[in-house]
Structures are given as C-alpha cells and as structure tokens.
Motif scaffolding. Structure first.
Motif, PDB file in Angstrom:
ATOM      1  N   ASP A 142      63.918  57.316  20.206  1.00  0.00           N
ATOM      2  CA  ASP A 142      62.573  57.574  20.741  1.00  0.00           C
ATOM      3  C   ASP A 142      62.342  56.742  21.999  1.00  0.00           C
TER       4      ASP A 142
ATOM      5  N   ASP B 269      63.020  60.130  24.323  1.00  0.00           N
ATOM      6  CA  ASP B 269      62.097  60.749  23.383  1.00  0.00           C
ATOM      7  C   ASP B 269      61.707  62.167  23.776  1.00  0.00           C
TER       8      ASP B 269
ATOM      9  N   GLU C 158      66.293  64.224  23.472  1.00  0.00           N
ATOM     10  CA  GLU C 158      65.877  64.594  22.112  1.00  0.00           C
ATOM     11  C   GLU C 158      64.907  65.778  22.115  1.00  0.00           C
TER      12      GLU C 158
END
Ligand code: C2E
Ligand code: MG
Ligand code: MG
Ligand code: MG
Length: 281
Positions: free
Chosen positions: A181, A203, A237
C-alpha cells in the motif's frame, strides 16, 4: 443540563467501547476455534510482468470460511486478530501454508516457480521470534529464500525500533521485503533509506486515478522512478482495466497485480496458469 449531556455522552462512549471489546472477544474466540478446526485457507493472486502477463509471483491472501456462515473478509478479521494477539498464531499458520505451497511450486516449476508474497502485520514484526520462525520454516521445506517476499506496511516500520530491526534480520535471511500500500501510510523517503526493502507495492488509489490527468500521471511516474533509481521493484496494485495496464507500462511499470489480470484464487488455479506460463485473459 450541559453536564448531564456530557455524562450521557461519556456513558454512550463507554458502552461503545464495551461493545467493541465484546465484539473483539466474540470474534477472537471464533477465530481461535476456526484456526483449531482448519477453517482457514489461502487464496493466491498472481503478480505479473507487463505487458504479457507472465506470472512472476503470487500474493497469499488469507480466507476464513466458518462452516455455518458466509466467508469473512480479512479486512474484518485481521484487525481483530491484531488487537487480540491472535495474529501471531494465525500469521504462523499463513507462513507455514504459504511456504508449503511455495516449496511445491519450486519443486514442480524450478526456476519458473513464482515468488510467494506473505503479508505480515505490525504486531508480527514486533515479535523477536519472527525471523527464526521464517528461517526454520524455509529450511524445513528446503525453500530458497528468494522464493519468499514478506509484505509489510509503512506504518509498521515508521517508528524504527524493534520492527525495523526485525526487517533487517529478515533481509539477512535472503527473503524479499515489500512495502505494501505504498504511498498511503506514513510515507517518508527517509524510510526508503533506513528500511532495506526490495519492492514497492504502489497503492491501488494511485492506480485508480490514472485517468490521464497530468498530476496523477506525474505521481505514478515518480513512484516508479524512485523505485527504479533505488534499485527496487515497483508493483502497481489493483489494476482493473486494460487501459490502466497499457498506461502503467508507458509510465515505466514492469509489474502489476489486479483483477484485470487475475482475482485471488485457489492454489490449483495458479498451477494451471503456470502450466500456460501466463494468466488467462
Ligand atoms: P493487501 O495486502 O493490500 O492485499 C490486496 C487486497 O486487494 C486483497 O484484498 C485483494 O483481493 C484486493 N485486490 C487485488 N486486486 C484488486 C483489484 O483489481 N481491485 C480491487 N478492488 N481489489 C483488489 P483481501 O484479500 O480482501 O485482503 C485485504 C487485506 O487484508 C490485505 O490487503 C492485507 O492487508 C490483509 N491480509 C490479507 N491476508 C493477510 C494475511 O495473511 N496476513 C495479514 N497480516 N494480513 C492479510
Ligand atoms: Mg499485501
Ligand atoms: Mg497491498
Ligand atoms: Mg491494500
């Protein structure tokens, strides 16, 4: 009257704390039972190389399926497991299970076997036994340390101290360490200097907003540049669309993870994807 209202608020607040404590205690007892009865399993989500989707790693994500109810999300039970200390036993189970699967992939796929990413919570990093536990589990499975990456959060190591020492010990074992993150916690560039990580997981919030505005693109580009300059891997991500994947590659990202490539699934699905050498799209 004001005083009375204050007292009421205090009582409500106390009642709220009691009910949180009660909720934690009930859920913790159910988690404990679940752990003893084998109600947990791991889902694995591929981490792929752009643009072709070759699998370079997988992230282990814990799942809890109580026999009498719906699947419980880790977003709900991990915080309780952390507050009650149960994360230490649950975390050990995750390490054991993920290493067993990683060792099987190492045997069956040799150099093409994926690296397995294991999430480790702040509480686990404060446990001085963690490095020995990881080392002995890998040794028991004859697992190469470069097949394991531990995912930690910025917040867990922000204060330095014992957690940072643990990270250094883990790195000495040869395992990778990823900042999960990245960009949402107490990000500090000092952290990148003091904490010996190998990977930045950028993130999802930065990836979601990759809608072509100059600011968002500049941030996403800078994060991949920082990683490259420091010799770290950057993983984007939460990639959900083809457009994001194409854009990320243009912005310098080599690695990505997200529903667009594959959702988390059982280990057997990873086996099938490894046999094809890429995720199904
Ligand atoms: P995380 O480590 O950041 O894991 C990524 C989360 O994003 C996972 O949720 C994954 O299913 C989800 N995700 C992946 N790609 C996409 C996408 O394209 N779109 C969307 N909307 N979501 C995506 P999950 O499995 O529910 O896990 C939530 C969090 O729970 C994890 O966030 C991690 O912080 C924690 N967690 C999960 N497993 C473990 C574990 O074994 N140990 C510890 N300590 N924490 C865990
Ligand atoms: Mg993670
Ligand atoms: Mg993450
Ligand atoms: Mg996350």
């Amino acid at each position: 009257a004001a005083k009375h209202a204050g007292a009421n608020r205090f009582q409500e607040h106390t009642a709220e704390l009691d009910s949180t404590a009660q909720h934690d205690a009930d859920l913790a007892a159910a988690l404990r039972r679940g752990l003893d009865r084998g109600e947990f399993h791991l889902a694995y989500q591929p981490i792929v190389e752009l643009p072709d989707g070759r699998i370079i790693g997988v992230e282990a994500l814990v799942r809890w399926q109580p026999p009498d109810g719906a699947m419980v999300s880790p977003a709900d039970f991990i915080p309780v497991a952390e507050r009650t200390g149960l994360i230490l036993d649950l975390g050990l189970w995750v390490i054991e299970t993920a290493c067993a699967d990683a060792a099987r992939w190492q045997r069956e796929h040799g150099p093409r076997a994926p690296r397995v990413n294991i999430n480790v919570s702040a509480r686990q990093l404060l446990d001085p036994e963690l490095p020995d536990q990881v080392a002995s589990t890998m040794a028991r499975y004859r697992l190469d340390p470069d097949k394991i990456t531990l995912e930690i959060t910025e917040t867990a190591v922000f204060g330095g101290g014992a957690a940072l020492s643990t990270v250094k010990e883990l790195r000495e074992l040869g395992v990778g360490v990823a900042l999960d993150d990245f960009g949402t916690g107490q990000s500090s560039l000092t952290l990148l200097r003091t904490c010996p990580v190998t990977t930045l997981k950028v993130d999802k919030s930065f990836i979601d907003e990759l809608n072509g505005t100059a600011e968002q693109e500049a941030i996403a580009t800078s994060l991949s540049t920082i990683a490259a300059t420091l010799g770290l891997r950057a993983v984007a991500e939460g990639v959900e669309t083809y457009e994001q994947a194409v854009r990320l590659e243009a912005l310098g990202y080599r690695y990505a993870q997200g529903y667009y490539f594959a959702k988390p699934g059982p280990a057997a699905l990873i086996d099938a994807a490894l046999d094809r050498d890429r995720v199904q799209q």
